[in-house]
Design an enzyme around this catalytic site. Structure first.
Site, PDB file in Angstrom:
ATOM      1  N   CYS A  13      84.009  64.867  46.662  1.00  0.00           N
ATOM      2  CA  CYS A  13      83.101  65.283  47.736  1.00  0.00           C
ATOM      3  C   CYS A  13      82.952  63.921  48.547  1.00  0.00           C
ATOM      4  CB  CYS A  13      81.793  65.999  47.736  1.00  0.00           C
ATOM      5  SG  CYS A  13      81.046  65.084  46.533  1.00  0.00           S
TER       6      CYS A  13
ATOM      7  N   ARG B 290      78.222  68.193  45.676  1.00  0.00           N
ATOM      8  CA  ARG B 290      78.782  69.180  45.501  1.00  0.00           C
ATOM      9  C   ARG B 290      79.823  68.819  44.487  1.00  0.00           C
ATOM     10  NH1 ARG B 290      80.475  68.773  51.693  1.00  0.00           N
ATOM     11  NH2 ARG B 290      79.707  66.530  51.302  1.00  0.00           N
TER      12      ARG B 290
ATOM     13  N   ASP C 159      77.613  70.254  53.058  1.00  0.00           N
ATOM     14  CA  ASP C 159      76.795  69.201  52.378  1.00  0.00           C
ATOM     15  C   ASP C 159      75.585  69.478  52.255  1.00  0.00           C
ATOM     16  OD1 ASP C 159      75.995  66.880  51.551  1.00  0.00           O
ATOM     17  OD2 ASP C 159      76.427  65.617  53.166  1.00  0.00           O
TER      18      ASP C 159
END
Ligand code: 4NP
Length: 151
Positions: A8, A14, A120
């Site tokens: 990520c 994540r 996000d």
């Protein structure tokens, strides 16, 4: 040795959450190594975001020992490396590195079946981390399972 690397932006939300799920999925297969990285080097050596740790813990996964790092060119080289990126923009960055070094790693989206980005959660609240967990559990795990690599 196959290596699965989740990627990520910062490697604190994540990708460490995805890494925690894959570590559990392949815990009985010593031939598969699980790792994660960030496109950016914003949080070198940091543990995952507290909210990511908390939500993962709630579902039985301990990711508190993971530490952030930036992606390296060598991650993109072996064809045995499978990379799962949170967004298409991460894929673009990964493909640039791969082309530059003539790498053979395989690159997928975490939401490969739907071909959409995983948002996000960093600027959000705990609900956004819950949503990240749910998406990874419902979409990344089935996709990885159907790759046919025995867990
Ligand atoms: P992640 O979330 O990419 O899921 O780890 C982010 C964490 C930090 C930043 C951006 C996204 N940051 O800009 O520092």
């Amino acid at each position: 040795m196959m290596k699965f690397i989740t990627v990520c932006t910062g490697n604190i939300c994540r990708s460490p959450m995805a890494e925690g799920l894959l570590i559990d999925l392949f815990k009985d297969n010593p031939k598969i190594k699980i790792d994660s990285a960030g496109i950016m080097d914003y949080h070198p050596n940091s543990p995952p975001d507290k909210r990511a740790i908390k939500v993962m813990k709630k579902y039985g996964f301990d990711i508190s020992h993971l530490r952030a790092r930036q992606i390296k060119a060598e991650d993109l080289i072996p064809q045995e490396n499978l990379i799962f990126a949170a967004t298409s923009s991460h894929i673009q960055s990964l493909k640039q590195i791969k082309e530059r070094v003539g790498g053979e790693a395989k690159i997928f989206l975490m939401r490969e079946d739907k071909k959409i980005d995983l948002p996000d959660p960093w600027y959000g609240d705990i609900e956004d981390f819950e949503s990240t967990f749910e998406i990874l559990n419902k979409e990344l795990l089935p996709f990885v399972r159907q790759l046919g690599v025995s867990s």
